[in-house]
Write an enzyme that holds these catalytic residues in place. Structure first.
Site, PDB file in Angstrom:
ATOM      1  N   SER A   8      23.061  52.625  14.344  1.00 52.71           N
ATOM      2  CA  SER A   8      22.788  51.192  14.499  1.00 52.71           C
ATOM      3  C   SER A   8      21.295  51.006  14.225  1.00 52.71           C
ATOM      4  CB  SER A   8      23.147  50.738  15.913  1.00 52.71           C
ATOM      5  OG  SER A   8      24.487  51.066  16.207  1.00 52.71           O
ATOM      6  N   LYS A  67      26.204  44.555  13.147  1.00 52.32           N
ATOM      7  CA  LYS A  67      26.303  45.451  14.310  1.00 52.32           C
ATOM      8  C   LYS A  67      25.374  44.995  15.435  1.00 52.32           C
ATOM      9  CE  LYS A  67      26.778  48.882  17.075  1.00 52.32           C
ATOM     10  NZ  LYS A  67      27.946  48.983  17.949  1.00 52.32           N
ATOM     11  N   LYS A  83      17.848  48.817  22.434  1.00 55.15           N
ATOM     12  CA  LYS A  83      17.368  48.886  21.043  1.00 55.15           C
ATOM     13  C   LYS A  83      18.140  47.909  20.158  1.00 55.15           C
ATOM     14  CE  LYS A  83      19.538  51.762  18.795  1.00 55.15           C
ATOM     15  NZ  LYS A  83      20.595  52.151  17.884  1.00 55.15           N
TER      16      LYS A  83
END
Ligand code: NAD
Length: 297
Positions: free
Chosen positions: A102, A176, A245
């Site tokens: 990701s 994503k 993140k």
């Protein structure tokens, strides 16, 4: 070796919670898998689990003879360090790089340009569905890249999950991050509501049964609460730091588009606070413990 990927050689870098079962699916589909991780312990554990794969000590060695090298690494910093630190130079002519981490969409586009200068196509193909989805081969795979390369990769990605071509390079990583922004917001919202219901005297299992047949349901009520929160295991295999993140990437993306971002900003602020209070190896479902005031294990 028989199977849909018989005769195909695939490199795989990053043998963590997700990479291990994903690479295992490729080997089970008949691919010759050349697998690597910076951690000797991860390499050893993978080698013991997937005896049909070849475990090698570096990403460059994983690329030998491979038509594609798949990366499942923590973030863009690590992806760039691996690609620029020897992998790009070691790729076979025409081999494709597939970043299944990701990562950050704009950095992915910049890296794809560097790869193109060296004669290689980079495709982003991040996944959703967790460790259980990786084991079952049912991951959603969000693919960004040129049509012809994405078509060539279809059999490889189909061994891992359900690939969907969502746009040009970087589109998969954008989607994503946005998916995880929604998921992180759902987990916070549903957990606040469920904790309030419990404090009011409602049975959490009854609440979940009813909510999951009602409009309040989400992946958090359907999967995370029943599997990881109610049993008290808090072990989904997806770290809280990785979720933070992802939602920071999403917030940057939302802000860059000029669309509304107040809810995204408050979601990131709450997850940041939780990350500061919880241990560095906390699972993302530990945010429920943080909401309950149980900051340490
Ligand atoms: P993880 O921390 O379990 O695994 C990452 C692996 O990368 C580790 O084995 C680590 O040793 C290895 N690594 C780190 N630096 C390296 C380097 N320089 N060279 C080679 N290997 C290196 O993480 P994970 O949970 O498997 O997640 C991997 C990616 O997938 C992340 O980008 C994450 O956001 C994403 N993701 C995770 C989940 C999940 O449920 N865990 C779900 C969807 C997406």
């Amino acid at each position: 070796m028989s199977g849909a990927l018989a005769g195909r050689t695939v490199g795989f870098v990053g043998l963590g919670n997700m990479g291990t079962p994903m690479a295992e699916r490729l080997a089970a589909a008949g691919a010759s898998v050349r697998a690597s991780d910076v951690s000797p312990a991860a390499r050893e554990a993978f080698g013991a689990e997937v005896t049909t794969a070849t475990v090698v000590a570096s990403a460059a060695e994983a690329a030998r003879g491979a038509e594609a090298v798949l990366l499942c690494l923590p973030n863009s910093d690590v992806v760039e360090a691996v690609v620029d630190g020897g992998l790009l130079d070691a790729l076979e002519p025409g081999a494709v790089l597939v970043d299944m981490s990701s990562s950050e969409p704009l950095r992915t586009r910049a890296l794809a340009e560097r790869a193109a200068s060296a004669g290689h196509t980079l495709v982003d193909a991040p996944v959703s569905g967790g460790v259980s989805g990786a084991r079952a081969g049912t991951l959603a795979v969000m693919v960004g890249g040129p049509d012809d390369t994405v078509a060539t990769l279809a059999p490889v990605l189909s061994a891992i999950g359900h690939p969907r071509h969502v746009g040009p390079t970087g589109a998969g990583h954008a989607l994503k991050a946005l998916n995880n922004l929604m998921s992180a917001a759902h987990l916070l919202a549903s957990s606040e509501a469920l904790l309030a219901g419990q404090a009011f005297g409602l049975d959490p299992e009854v609440m979940l049964e009813v909510v999951n047949a009602s409009s309040g349901r989400s992946g958090s009520t359907e999967v995370k609460w029943p599997r990881h929160v109610l049993p008290g295991s808090f072990g989904s295999g997806f770290g809280l730091g990785l979720m933070l993140k992802d939602i920071r990437i999403a917030l940057d993306l939302v802000a860059s588009t000029g669309t509304p971002s107040r809810h995204a900003a408050s979601t990131v602020a709450l997850w940041s606070e939780a990350a500061s209070a919880l241990p560095p190896d906390a699972d993302h479902t530990d945010i429920v413990r943080w909401l309950q005031g149980k900051d340490t294990r």
